[in-house]
Design a protein around this motif. Structure first.
Motif, short mmCIF file in Angstrom:
data_model
loop_
_atom_site.label_atom_id
_atom_site.label_comp_id
_atom_site.label_asym_id
_atom_site.label_seq_id
_atom_site.Cartn_x
_atom_site.Cartn_y
_atom_site.Cartn_z
N ASN A 99 1.38 1.88 3.15
CA ASN A 99 1.25 0.64 2.44
C ASN A 99 0.30 1.41 1.32
N ARG A 101 -2.28 -0.23 -1.62
CA ARG A 101 -2.86 -1.39 -1.87
C ARG A 101 -2.99 -1.53 -3.73
N TRP A 247 -3.66 -8.97 0.50
CA TRP A 247 -3.14 -9.15 -0.72
C TRP A 247 -3.61 -10.36 -1.67
N SER A 292 1.72 1.16 10.52
CA SER A 292 1.96 1.58 9.09
C SER A 292 0.53 2.28 9.17
N THR A 294 -2.33 2.80 5.35
CA THR A 294 -2.64 2.20 4.31
C THR A 294 -3.62 3.10 3.40
#
Length: 860
Positions: A99, A101, A247, A292, A294
């Motif tokens: 991920n 951002r 988010w 995951s 990030t």
């Protein structure tokens, strides 16, 4: 086997395929007698039975085309069947989903939505460079992931390979993003939760709707009010500059945008750099068991910084202009990433195969500076030794980088037989440049000499005016007034005409001079005459004493120092002249070294102690630091600025007790830290619990490893500020303040950073000693360096005197130092501190020698 367009009548195997993998399993066969699948029936010939395949690599061709999955390299074709054990192993080593951002696309959409008035409002906040950004995507996820692996979180350096190291600093962030890089920090002492609730109420949206889409709808209305512009910055911080795990808009973005009027005065580059440091630490400490991983922080800085150093044809043609974000877009980033990628069937790293360009070809190379040094001794300085020549001396030095040194790294990449040819050419070029600068240097020297000649001429004229006014103190009407110079005067330029004093300013100076003369005349001691070091009276002492002051020089070997005496035709002295002369006199080693000069009761300082603390390059002793603290407390009690009554300064001994481990290193018997020692000391020295509740900050001077720092517990802003004068960075070998203050200390079965450890100890002691006070707990306050903390010159040992200034001028409201401390005036810092201690009313040594009393400025 023929291809059919329907399911087969008697399926034997089910196969599931993706573009990279294949899974197959045999299906059971139905029998009329209920026999188990694959069981042999009567009459059948016995034949080997095949076990069903559990996991099988695809034997068919993979579909053509790229699935754009950079994190799953194509697997080799194989017909071998894998066991259940191998299946489990493959599942355990499955790659984590990545991920990222940082998403600049949403920011570009907002920029396109805004009208001209809204854009101008963003420009007024200092974020004009963001409006020129063209990056809409970060390109390959694999490339950014690889860069984060190469980023060392300890010193924020990208270590790609030999000769390929790029250090990321706050200045790097400024060159890439172009945001303000001077000013204070983010807003403090604000309840994030309440601020977020109030903001959502003002926007008329719920918590679930608090996202980018709703904020973009507000921007589409076209308003340029603060609330609308704040919506843009919320998106900018959430999607580009300070991306977090959410988010949706988080409380962090709400806090950062709370004070829009302070935006131009906030060091955004420093905040982004700190956030990027935390992102690097999170990445390298991520859990490998999570589904995951990030990448946090403004990762666009890391990507652009690396790509900007690649030597390739697709790189931007403009390599020097800033900010760099306006020269990169999705197409350029993708092309450079492909050029840097490992070729098929080539071993080694997946990226890093593109050559680096020389740092001198980029905007990140240090700009060659013009270094000029001017040295001149003015004869008008009352404490300077008399000059033999009125002009004194002056020097100019110009430092220009050699082209041979600037591209030496590129030359080393050439074959060895090419080196002499290039080096000879470049050496010849540097020689021609040197000749040109020699000519420039000669002409500059003439200009500077002319400046000094003019300064001498006008200095002598001013001295004559001052002498004339002092000799006629009662004749105010006869004083020389400024006249209007003729326009034809070649020495008087237009700038000088504009800066000429008005009559009222001259009168104010004259009045001040007369007050000084009368003060010196009234305090004159005619019975004291200057003597040389042998005790002989000089001939000049027989002169008739008159108003005004001059200095008599007394020589002792190579040492020269000054003493006061009165004489006709003298020049009034300023207070700073007296301050400097006092330190010069005491450090000249002409007085009895064992003679007490400072006496604060429990703390006493002799001439020898003064020389060991106040001479150039010496470290301040904790005795003088404690005397200084006592003086500042006394001034605060008597309402003498700059310290206010809301700031509590703890004794220097408190810092020594907190730093117990360093003191114990010199002991033969190693003892553990005993909190009772600190508690007993604080119980005797702390104010009552009612008075303690009124303090907004607590200052703790700390001496560790011979270096003075100041810790400030700021209750107003609910944080702990470190004020450290060390110039961390290139001047100290790229060390950081964390390497000094965050050293891990062994405390039983766990470790704590040193800064956190001493604050935990102090918090526990204060809560135990004053349990009835409303003093909040501060052991969980965030610890950080104070913004824009003035620093000393490396190796000057001025840390103790900077700590004194921090104590005097720290503002707990702003959480910063609001005065300028010039690191070039090291001698003045030491002289002011010494003068302050000697002539403070707490100094009980009233029997100062006449030599010292003469340095006391009138009405001090």
């Amino acid at each position: 086997m023929k291809q059919v367009d329907r399911p087969p009548r008697n399926p034997k195997r089910v196969i599931i395929e993706s573009s990279q993998e294949c899974f197959s399993v045999d299906t059971p066969r139905l029998t009329a007698t209920g026999d188990p699948p694959n069981a042999s029936r009567d009459g059948d010939r016995s034949r080997p039975r095949k076990r069903p395949a559990v996991l099988q690599q695809s034997t068919n061709q993979l579909p053509s085309g790229d699935d754009n999955d950079d994190f799953m390299p194509p697997k080799k074709k194989s017909n071998a069947k894998l066991s259940v054990t191998k299946k489990m192993k493959v599942e355990d080593t499955r790659r984590q989903r990545l991920n990222i951002r940082c998403n600049p696309q949403d920011v570009l959409v907002c920029i396109q939505i805004m009208n001209e008035r809204q854009r101008q409002a963003v420009v007024r906040k200092g974020f004009f460079s963001i409006l020129d950004m063209t990056i809409d995507a970060l390109g390959s996820r694999t490339h950014l992931c690889w860069l984060m692996e190469k980023l060392d979180p300890k010193d924020m350096t990208l270590r790609i390979g030999p000769g390929k190291e790029l250090k990321i600093t706050k200045e790097t962030v400024h060159l890439i993003l172009g945001l303000p890089n001077t000013g204070g920090g983010k807003p403090l002492n604000i309840d994030e939760v309440n601020a977020a609730v109030n903001l959502r109420s003002s926007l008329g949206i719920s918590k679930d709707e608090f996202g980018v889409a709703k904020l973009q709808e507000r921007l589409r209305l076209g308003g340029d009010d603060d609330l609308s512009i704040r919506c843009f910055f919320l998106i900018l911080f959430n999607r580009l500059l300070f991306p977090t795990a959410s988010w949706s808009i988080s409380n962090n973005e709400v806090l950062l945008t709370e004070q829009l009027d302070r935006f131009p005065h906030i060091d955004w580059c420093h905040l982004i750099f700190n956030d990027l440091c935390e992102a690097a630490h999170k990445w390298h400490n991520k859990s490998t068991t999570n589904v995951s991983a990030t990448i946090y922080g403004c990762s666009i800085v890391v990507l652009v910084y690396y790509l900007d150093h690649l030597h390739h044809a697709v790189a931007p043609n403009n390599k020097s202009d800033t900010p760099r974000i306006k020269y990169f877009d999705k197409k350029t980033i993708k092309a450079l990433s492909m050029a840097d990628k490992r070729k098929p069937r080539q071993g080694g790293e997946p990226f890093g195969h593109c050559d680096f360009r020389s740092s001198s070809e980029t905007c990140y190379a240090p700009t060659p500076e013009f270094h000029g040094q001017f040295e001149f001794q003015f004869s008008s300085d009352a404490f300077d030794v008399a000059q033999n020549a009125p002009c004194g001396h002056h020097t100019i030095s110009i430092q220009v980088p050699l082209i041979k040194d600037m591209i030496s790294s590129k030359i080393q990449q050439l074959p060895a037989y090419h080196h002499p040819k290039f080096e000879a050419k470049l050496r010849a070029y540097d020689s021609e440049v040197g000749k040109s600068f020699a000519t420039i240097n000669q002409r500059l020297s003439k200009i500077v000499k002319k400046q000094y000649d003019l300064a001498d001429t006008f200095g002598e004229l001013i001295d004559e005016v001052l002498r004339a006014e002092i000799n006629s103190p009662d004749n105010k009407d006869d004083m020389i007034e400024p006249s209007n110079p003729s326009a034809s005067d070649p020495l008087m330029t237009a700038t000088q005409l504009e800066s000429q004093m008005i009559v009222t300013q001259v009168e104010a100076i004259y009045k001040r001079q007369q007050e000084m003369c009368r003060a010196f005349e009234s305090s004159r001691d005619d019975s004291v005459t200057p003597q040389n070091i042998r005790g002989d009276t000089t001939e000049d002492d027989a002169l008739q004493l008159d108003s005004g002051l001059v200095l008599d020089q007394i020589l002792s070997g190579n040492e020269t120092y000054m003493m006061h005496k009165t004489r006709r035709d003298s020049v009034p002295l300023t207070q700073m002249d007296c301050v400097r002369a006092l330190r010069q006199f005491l450090c000249a080693k002409v007085m009895d070294l064992n003679r007490n000069v400072i006496d604060f009761g429990e703390y006493v300082g002799t001439c020898r102690d003064i020389q060991r603390s106040f001479a150039d390059g010496e470290c301040l002793d904790n005795v003088f630091m404690q005397c200084f603290i006592d003086c500042v407390r006394d001034d605060a009690t008597n309402h003498i600025p700059p310290l206010t009554a809301h700031q509590l300064i703890l004794d220097a001994i408190v810092g020594a007790i907190l730093n117990f481990e360093e003191q114990e290193q010199h002991s033969n018997t190693h003892r553990p830290y005993d909190p009772a020692i600190l508690e007993n000391y604080l119980s005797k020295t702390l104010p009552s619990f009612k008075q303690l509740d009124e303090y907004k900050s607590i200052m703790v001077p700390m001496l560790r490893a011979g270096h003075w720092t100041l810790y400030v517990i700021n209750f107003q802003n609910r944080c702990i500020h470190i004020l450290d004068s060390n110039p961390y960075g290139p001047e100290l070998g790229e060390t950081t303040w964390e390497s000094y203050h965050y050293v891990q200390m062994d405390i039983g079965k766990r470790k704590l950073p040193w800064a956190r450890l001493i604050m935990v100890r102090l918090n526990m002691a204060l809560q135990h000693v004053r349990p009835r006070s409303n003093l909040p707990r501060f052991d969980n306050f965030p610890i950080d360096m104070a913004p824009n903390c003035p620093t000393m010159k490396a190796g000057s040992n001025d840390c103790g005197f900077f700590a004194m200034r921090y104590i005097q001028y720290y503002d707990y409201m702003d959480g910063a130092i609001n005065v300028v401390i010039d690191s070039d005036n090291s001698g003045d810092l030491r002289a002011l501190a010494l003068y302050y201690l000697i002539f403070h009313r707490l100094n009980k040594n009233r029997s100062l020698s006449p030599e010292l009393e003469r340095f006391k400025f009138p009405h001090y």
